[in-house]
Write an enzyme that holds these catalytic residues in place. Structure first.
Site, PDB file in Angstrom:
ATOM      1  N   HIS A  64     -83.486 -46.305 110.580  1.00 52.70           N
ATOM      2  CA  HIS A  64     -82.495 -45.430 109.950  1.00 52.70           C
ATOM      3  C   HIS A  64     -82.120 -45.901 108.543  1.00 52.70           C
ATOM      4  CE1 HIS A  64     -79.341 -48.449 110.393  1.00 52.70           C
ATOM      5  NE2 HIS A  64     -79.838 -48.678 111.599  1.00 52.70           N
ATOM      6  N   GLU A  77     -79.910 -49.084 119.450  1.00 55.19           N
ATOM      7  CA  GLU A  77     -79.940 -50.514 119.143  1.00 55.19           C
ATOM      8  C   GLU A  77     -79.403 -51.290 120.339  1.00 55.19           C
ATOM      9  OE1 GLU A  77     -81.066 -53.257 118.027  1.00 55.19           O
ATOM     10  OE2 GLU A  77     -80.717 -52.845 115.902  1.00 55.19           O
TER      11      GLU A  77
END
Length: 214
Positions: free
Chosen positions: A39, A111
């Site tokens: 990202h 994550e």
């Protein structure tokens, strides 16, 4: 330059354990290539702070996502799968729009959950830590393996949009020595199988990339 030998970054503590765990459950996709995109940058990325799932992209992160979208628009990607964390989801939408696709968001691609460490400094991360209310390293690698394996069964070529920790785990699961310089935000990567082994190639090396986690 590899995760094991890169001299230009501080080697994360506990990384050997991540590599050992991944070696016990290697990933063997049927496809011969796929793409990965971390990202864009967030405010807490820049400050090296563990982030929650609702952390938004910074202005720079939005610019990075747009730049990655421009580059990836020339690739024959058929499927975009992303973490449902806001920073990954928004990055994926920027890229998928350019590809005229709709990204599929998956919580399993998030994550690593660092639990009580969220909001604290990640500058001296110990991968072997067992944070209160979070995931162990084994739990994270196993979850990531299952998520990537599922994603790569979708119509190929597949683009996975996720996180820095995801990339560490993915590289270890494939036995790929990754240049730490590839961990920069919104750095498009192509993973390709050459015979029995996998290699990774950057589509573009961002001058403003860094190896901050998450």
């Amino acid at each position: 330059m590899s995760l094991q030998t890169a001299p230009t970054h501080t080697r994360p503590s506990g990384l050997d354990q991540l590599i050992r765990i991944a070696a016990d459950q290697p990933l063997s996709p049927d496809c011969d290539h796929f793409y990965f995109l971390r990202h864009g940058q967030t405010g807490r990325n820049a400050l090296r702070i563990f982030q929650a799932v609702d952390e938004p992209l910074s202005e720079l992160g939005l610019q990075q996502a747009a730049r990655a979208a421009t580059l990836l628009a020339g690739e024959p990607i058929r499927t975009v799968v992303c973490s449902d964390a806001r920073r990954a989801n928004d990055t994926a939408y920027a890229v998928a729009t350019a590809l005229k696709l709709v990204p599929a968001a998956q919580a399993t691609l998030r994550e690593r959950n660092f639990g009580a460490l969220i909001g604290t400094s990640s500058a001296n991360i110990d991968w072997a830590c067992e944070p209160e209310g979070g995931e162990t390293l084994l739990q994270f690698v196993s979850r990531t393996r299952e998520a990537i394996d599922t994603a790569l069964r979708l119509p190929a070529p597949v683009l996975v949009v996720a996180h820095g920790g995801t990339l560490y785990a993915l590289a270890a699961l494939l036995g790929v020595p990754v240049d730490l310089g590839l961990l920069g935000n919104a750095q498009p990567l192509r993973f390709e199988r050459r015979g029995p082994t996998w290699a990774v190639t950057p589509l573009l090396r961002h001058a403003d990339g860094d190896a901050a986690l998450a």
